[in-house]
Design an enzyme around this catalytic site. Structure first.
Site, PDB file in Angstrom:
ATOM      1  CE  LYS A  81      -3.941  -2.718   1.978  1.00  0.00           C
ATOM      2  NZ  LYS A  81      -4.975  -2.971   3.581  1.00  0.00           N
ATOM      3  CD  GLN A 124      -3.673  -4.092   6.647  1.00  0.00           C
ATOM      4  OE1 GLN A 124      -3.680  -3.384   6.070  1.00  0.00           O
ATOM      5  NE2 GLN A 124      -3.855  -5.411   5.939  1.00  0.00           N
ATOM      6  CG  ASP A 133     -10.061  -0.492   4.507  1.00  0.00           C
ATOM      7  OD1 ASP A 133     -10.198  -1.040   3.763  1.00  0.00           O
ATOM      8  OD2 ASP A 133      -9.424  -0.030   6.258  1.00  0.00           O
TER       9      ASP A 133
HETATM   10  N1  GUN Z   1      -6.600  -6.730   6.290  1.00  0.00           N
HETATM   11  C1  GUN Z   1      -7.121  -8.004   5.103  1.00  0.00           C
HETATM   12  N2  GUN Z   1      -8.002  -7.544   4.277  1.00  0.00           N
HETATM   13  C2  GUN Z   1      -8.298  -5.688   5.090  1.00  0.00           C
HETATM   14  C3  GUN Z   1      -8.547  -4.424   4.296  1.00  0.00           C
HETATM   15  O1  GUN Z   1      -9.488  -4.491   2.932  1.00  0.00           O
HETATM   16  N3  GUN Z   1      -8.790  -3.481   4.874  1.00  0.00           N
HETATM   17  C4  GUN Z   1      -7.864  -3.535   5.888  1.00  0.00           C
HETATM   18  N4  GUN Z   1      -7.882  -2.267   6.860  1.00  0.00           N
HETATM   19  N5  GUN Z   1      -7.952  -4.326   6.521  1.00  0.00           N
HETATM   20  C5  GUN Z   1      -7.935  -5.621   5.911  1.00  0.00           C
END
Ligand code: GUN
Length: 284
Positions: free
Chosen positions: A53, A97, A120
């Site tokens: 990211k 995350q 998100d």
């Molecule tokens: N962990 C697995 N997928 C995601 C996601 O799409 N966003 C976040 N913040 N954590 C994750």
């Protein structure tokens, strides 16, 4: 039939190029979109995702901040950081995350993120907006799934879509997005009694269950569009999806590979959401 492959890597790369061009223009008018990513602890998969990211943000010219916090971070410390970022003018998107270490309350943490910066799309206000068909930030992986289906030229209107999995991150939001596209949507899950029967009627399948090679070719309708959200690592180290690719590709009309299908789209949609959040914040 041998399915056409939906190349998520290539489609995501086009999206990212497009975002970069928009960012270049925005920067000329004085706005640099900024994303803050928070990682608590040392989960190896999360470390890889957060690294990707960060790299993607820098590539499109965003301002990027990554907070790698120790496992023993307290809820109060995490909430204080989120509060600071909520009012930071350089930051337009905040992503925590998941999963978080067990001593932290995921719901409380997500609820603390300003809905305007919730890239998100997990905050109840954004989830609710999706539910009632109002504007809001849409979860990245579901948004990526719809983008991939549209890329095939397949018209969802009136078609039968079966979503396998009912998580808040993928299953439920992707079902709402398919419904918004006028598909007839069925959500199947671990208690569903007739999964194969349901799947054999599906013009579109979205698989998000987290079980390697769970959906096999004999469960797939001839010519359907199969979107595989699963990322499962086998004991031999190989990455596979929730769909048994080799048998399913003999039945499907279109199918996403793993890796190189939905995965790259999640990050592309995160960039898109951050850009949208920045533009929304600047406009009002
Ligand atoms: N962990 C697995 N997928 C995601 C996601 O799409 N966003 C976040 N913040 N954590 C994750």
């Amino acid at each position: 039939m041998t399915a056409k492959i939906i190349n998520g890597k290539e489609i995501a790369s086009t999206v990212r190029k497009n975002i970069k061009e928009q960012v270049d223009r925005l920067k000329e008018s004085g706005l640099t979109p900024g994303l803050a990513v928070i990682l608590v602890g040392t989960d190896p998969a999360s470390q890889v995702y957060v690294g990707s990211k960060e790299k993607a943000c820098i590539e499109v010219g965003f301002h990027s901040e990554v907070y790698r916090l120790p496992e023993e971070t307290t809820q109060e410390e995490l909430l204080a950081l989120i509060q600071k970022l909520n009012t930071d003018e350089k930051i337009h998107g905040i992503l925590v995350q998941l999963p978080l270490p067990k001593h932290l309350d995921e719901k409380v943490v997500i609820n603390a993120i300003s809905p305007r910066k919730d890239v998100d799309g997990f905050h109840p206000l954004n989830a609710g907006a999706l539910f009632v068909g109002e504007k809001g930030l849409v979860p990245c992986t579901p948004k990526g799934c719809i983008h991939l289906i549209k890329e095939t030229g397949f018209d969802l209107k009136g078609k039968k879509a079966v979503v396998v999995g009912r998580s808040n991150i993928v299953g439920k939001p992707v079902a709402m997005l398919l419904l918004n596209e006028n598909a007839t949507v069925t959500i199947c899950h671990s208690r569903t009694q007739n999964l194969k029967e349901e799947l054999l009627q599906a013009d579109v399948v979205v698989a998000a269950v987290g079980k390697p090679n769970f959906i096999t070719g004999d469960m797939i309708k001839e010519g359907s569009v199969v979107i595989d959200v699963g990322i499962n690592r086998l004991e031999n180290g190989k990455l596979v999806g929730d769909v048994d690719f080799d048998s399913a590709k003999e039945k499907a009309g279109w199918i996403t590979p793993v890796p190189g299908g939905v995965g790259p789209m999640t990050i592309a949609m995160l960039l898109q959401n951050t850009l949208e959040a920045a533009q929304n914040i600047m406009e009002n």
